[in-house]
Design a protein around this motif. Structure first.
Motif, PDB file in Angstrom:
ATOM      1  N   ASP A 116      14.241  39.855  79.071  1.00 46.30           N
ATOM      2  CA  ASP A 116      14.663  38.510  79.479  1.00 46.30           C
ATOM      3  C   ASP A 116      13.650  37.933  80.448  1.00 46.30           C
ATOM      4  OD1 ASP A 116      17.488  38.304  78.332  1.00 46.30           O
ATOM      5  OD2 ASP A 116      17.522  40.245  79.345  1.00 46.30           O
TER       6      ASP A 116
ATOM      7  N   PRO B  54      12.977  31.067  66.225  1.00 48.42           N
ATOM      8  CA  PRO B  54      14.396  31.430  66.111  1.00 48.42           C
ATOM      9  C   PRO B  54      14.875  31.593  64.662  1.00 48.42           C
ATOM     10  CG  PRO B  54      14.116  29.593  67.630  1.00 48.42           C
ATOM     11  CD  PRO B  54      12.775  29.842  67.024  1.00 48.42           C
TER      12      PRO B  54
ATOM     13  N   ARG C  94      18.170  38.389  66.003  1.00 49.96           N
ATOM     14  CA  ARG C  94      17.292  38.262  67.177  1.00 49.96           C
ATOM     15  C   ARG C  94      17.455  36.843  67.721  1.00 49.96           C
ATOM     16  NH1 ARG C  94      13.886  42.216  64.293  1.00 49.96           N
ATOM     17  NH2 ARG C  94      12.563  40.693  63.237  1.00 49.96           N
ATOM     18  N   PRO C  95      18.553  36.648  68.468  1.00 50.15           N
ATOM     19  CA  PRO C  95      18.980  35.296  68.800  1.00 50.15           C
ATOM     20  C   PRO C  95      18.264  34.657  69.983  1.00 50.15           C
ATOM     21  CG  PRO C  95      20.562  36.884  69.660  1.00 50.15           C
ATOM     22  CD  PRO C  95      19.487  37.670  68.976  1.00 50.15           C
ATOM     23  N   ASP C  96      17.549  35.456  70.773  1.00 46.32           N
ATOM     24  CA  ASP C  96      16.969  34.866  71.984  1.00 46.32           C
ATOM     25  C   ASP C  96      15.500  35.251  72.137  1.00 46.32           C
ATOM     26  OD1 ASP C  96      17.274  37.533  72.547  1.00 46.32           O
ATOM     27  OD2 ASP C  96      19.026  37.233  73.815  1.00 46.32           O
ATOM     28  N   LYS C  97      14.844  34.607  73.100  1.00 46.70           N
ATOM     29  CA  LYS C  97      13.416  34.849  73.339  1.00 46.70           C
ATOM     30  C   LYS C  97      13.177  36.314  73.691  1.00 46.70           C
ATOM     31  CE  LYS C  97      12.931  31.284  76.327  1.00 46.70           C
ATOM     32  NZ  LYS C  97      12.231  30.251  77.123  1.00 46.70           N
TER      33      LYS C  97
ATOM     34  N   SER D 283      14.775  39.047  72.676  1.00 47.04           N
ATOM     35  CA  SER D 283      14.752  39.959  71.533  1.00 47.04           C
ATOM     36  C   SER D 283      13.523  39.710  70.659  1.00 47.04           C
ATOM     37  CB  SER D 283      16.034  39.839  70.717  1.00 47.04           C
ATOM     38  OG  SER D 283      16.260  38.500  70.349  1.00 47.04           O
TER      39      SER D 283
END
Ligand SMILES: Cc1cc2nc3c(=O)[nH]c(=O)nc-3n(C[C@H](O)[C@H](O)[C@H](O)COP(=O)(O)OP(=O)(O)OC[C@H]3O[C@@H](n4cnc5c(N)ncnc54)[C@H](O)[C@@H]3O)c2cc1C
Ligand code: SF4
Ligand code: FES
Lengths: 273, 346
Positions: free
Chosen positions: B231, B279, B291-294, B296
């Motif tokens: 994160d 995304p 892989r929903p976010d930056k 991941s």
């Protein structure tokens, strides 16, 4: 040398409406326009093309023992699957494959097989169910536990009624319905209710990810070891042959190393599916 | 085969190679890139790193896989579009980019063979140029198993010796390319060989960036998979994707149908470079995204290069060219990220 990206042309010979409405499902039978070799294993998939729209990976739901057609059951979802739903018998699509590892059914001879499906998840299981029924002498007891949100969302309704004569089938719907005589509740609860025995058994489950998660938990609670539980994983796919890089979980490309996994292996991989 | 070619004879060698298509770094505006060269005598082998690696010659950013045509739903014609067999030579490949091509070859030829890549690769001769001075301040090839004069993936390695090039063949194809103009080459003297060694060793020392304990980092990565580390590291990413487009080994692609005319239907199936930092790269039709976010997605980029590929092919999927560092608009620096992995404590 074969060019893997070029599909073979196939004609839709029949279309059956399984479920209508928002989450419509249709079953297609296809025959290749020219004679093609498409030998596959239960649990393998094919890349279907609607030219001008694109490609989608779909499990072959017919048995490899059937030679005169390939069957696919398809949930209407986005661009390609919607275009497929608009097609008519006689129309031509593209097919390439088969892809993926398939179920290791050779290793399951002499065992009790328990199939646990939810919604469209019955499609990949259907191929093994049909194969196992045809070669019934090679396996011991066959059991199918299958459910969906409402009775309208069950696929293969008539075929299931026929099949009840040959094997034990327990159906379920999520909520009470006036004429529903079978189990009411989620598929994992039905599994706990019917309590299949783990001795000399293999359980195979396909369906929505949440269902799979709780089915595996239920099976573990009933004494099934991780290597007695098999499932399939779904991820977005483009190439189907381990090149385009999007379907991986950890070092595995689902299109190539999967989609079939024993829970013993799958639980060691990152949860990116 | 080890030879000396005077710089004055370089263009004569190129002229002899008139049966090949010749690619080389060409300057357009402020940047250098590998292009088909019409007048080979204009090639100057004196350039910083190109903006896009030579992978684009063998694996173009956009390429047609097939064409389709149909006058009714019942009648469809497909035409395979396969690269023509034109012998080509790419000049001026940096060692990092050459080893990148060797890795791409493993990926595209392994398992199901990708004919589009392999047809081009099989008829392309790769001529490298050792980096006497690192072409980028972000070079770190020596940390990931490479070197500024590595021959991995090359058919010929050239080294700039001032007024002349030291030309070494690595493969039979490379040898043939030299032999086709053998009159232009001389045998190297013993002292020149010593000089070459010195230049190579010196060049290694000029590389400024270094990753400590890369093997340990590789095996530590899975341990920190489920931490907030990602994160923090990915916070500034703006999803531009230049890190992977400019990477000599990133090979992810998309396949889409381009319709030219709807009735009668006419169109092409096209593959284009795609990007794991976007995304929708992994987004299912249902909207579910594994892989929903930056976090991941950065993790995927690093894990793929330094862990997954290592597990599958026993080597790293990074060649140390430094492009992703130089080009990232928000300063995400792969060498720094790996150093932070090394010292990270849960
Ligand atoms: C191994 C495997 C077996 C499958 N078997 C079946 C089946 O038997 N029946 C069925 O109805 N569905 C099945 N699916 C899901 C099906 O592939 C997607 O629903 C379908 O590709 C969505 O495409 P679309 O063009 O309609 O959607 P869009 O959202 O328009 O998708 C665009 C493109 O992205 C890709 N894509 C998007 N979502 C998925 C996804 N979930 N999985 C794979 N690719 C995706 C496809 O290339 C698709 O054409 C399977 C998926 C996998 C991976
Ligand atoms: S170059 Fe930097 S900002 Fe762009 S996608 Fe890569 S990490 Fe994110
Ligand atoms: S679908 Fe392309 S790598 Fe799996």
């Amino acid at each position: 040398m074969k060019n893997e990206y070029i599909p073979k042309l196939a004609r839709i010979v029949s279309i059956k409406e399984e479920v209508d409405g928002q989450r419509a499902i249709k079953t297609f039978r296809t025959q290749f326009v020219n004679k093609e070799d498409f030998s596959f294993k239960c649990g393998q998939s094919a890349m279907l093309s609607v030219l001008g729209k694109g490609e989608s990976m779909i499990s072959v739901s017919s048995s490899p023992l059937i030679n005169d057609y390939l069957q696919f059951s398809i949930l209407k979802s986005g661009r390609v699957t919607t275009a497929l739903h608009e097609m008519e018998p006689g129309d031509v699509i593209g097919i390439r494959g088969p892809y993926g590892n398939g179920f290791p059914i050779e290793d399951w001879k002499g065992k009790n097989l328990i199939f646990i499906g939810g919604g469209i998840g019955l499609a990949p299981l259907w191929s093994i169910v049909q194969t196992a029924i045809t070669k019934k002498e090679e396996y011991k007891d066959l059991l199918l536990i299958y459910g969906s949100r409402t009775s309208k969302d069950l696929v293969y309704k008539e075929e299931l009624e026929e099949l009840k004569k040959k094997m034990t089938i327990h159906l379920s719907v999520d909520n009470k319905e006036p004429d529903w005589k079978e189990f009411v509740g989620f598929v994992p609860n039905n599994v706990m209710d019917k309590k299949p025995l783990p001795e000399n058994a293999i359980a195979v489950t396909c369906g929505p990810p949440v269902m799979i998660k709780f089915v595996i938990k239920a099976l573990n609670d009933l004494g099934f070891k991780d290597d007695q539980i098999y499932t399939t994983v779904e991820n977005k796919m483009k190439c189907g042959i381990g090149k385009c890089g999007r379907c991986n979980i950890g070092s595995h490309y689902i299109c190539k190393n999967g989609p079939v996994y024993s829970w013993a292996v799958l639980k060691t991989l990152p949860q990116e599916y | 085969m080890q030879m000396i070619l005077s710089k004055m004879n370089f263009s004569s060698w190129l002229k002899k190679l008139n049966s090949y298509r010749i690619f080389a770094p060409v300057k357009s505006g402020e940047v250098w890139s590998y292009e088909l060269v019409e007048k080979p005598e204009n090639i100057i082998l004196d350039y910083p790193n190109t903006i896009i690696p030579p992978k684009k010659v063998l694996f173009p950013q956009r390429e047609v896989l097939l064409e389709f045509e149909s006058s009714s739903e019942q009648e469809i014609k497909l035409k395979e579009v396969i690269p023509e067999e034109t012998p080509s030579v790419i000049f001026g490949i940096r060692s990092c980019d050459a080893s990148g091509l060797a890795k791409l070859e493993k990926i595209f030829k392994g398992g199901f063979e990708d004919l589009y890549f392999s047809k081009r690769k099989n008829q392309t001769i790769l001529v490298g140029l050792a980096c006497n001075i690192p072409p980028s301040p972000d070079c770190f090839c020596t940390s990931v198993g490479g070197s500024p004069y590595s021959k991995d993936g090359l058919d010929i390695l050239m080294t700039d010796m001032g007024d002349e090039y030291y030309v070494e063949s690595v493969t039979e194809e490379g040898e043939k390319l030299i032999e086709s103009a053998i009159g232009l080459f001389n045998d190297p003297e013993e002292n020149v060989k010593k000089e070459l060694e010195k230049i190579h060793l010196e060049s290694e020392k000029k590389i400024k960036r270094y990753i400590k304990d890369i093997d340990k980092i590789s095996s530590k990565l899975p341990e920190i998979f489920e931490t907030e580390f990602w994160d923090k590291e990915s916070l500034s990413c703006i999803l531009c994707g230049i890190c992977t487009y400019s990477c000599p080994v990133c090979h992810c692609f998309d396949i889409n149908d381009e319709v030219i005319c709807t009735f009668p239907l006419k169109g092409k199936r096209v593959r284009t470079w795609d990007n794991c930092q976007f995304p929708d790269f992994t987004m299912h039709s249902s909207g579910h995204n594994p892989r929903p976010d930056k976090a991941s997605r950065l993790r995927q980029r690093i894990m793929h290069k330094f862990n997954y590929f290592n597990e599958n092919c026993m080597e790293l999927l990074c060649t140390g060219c430094g492009r992703c560092i130089s080009k990232c608009p928000v300063g995400i620096d792969i060498v720094e990220v790996l150093e932070k992995v090394r010292v990270y404590e849960k």
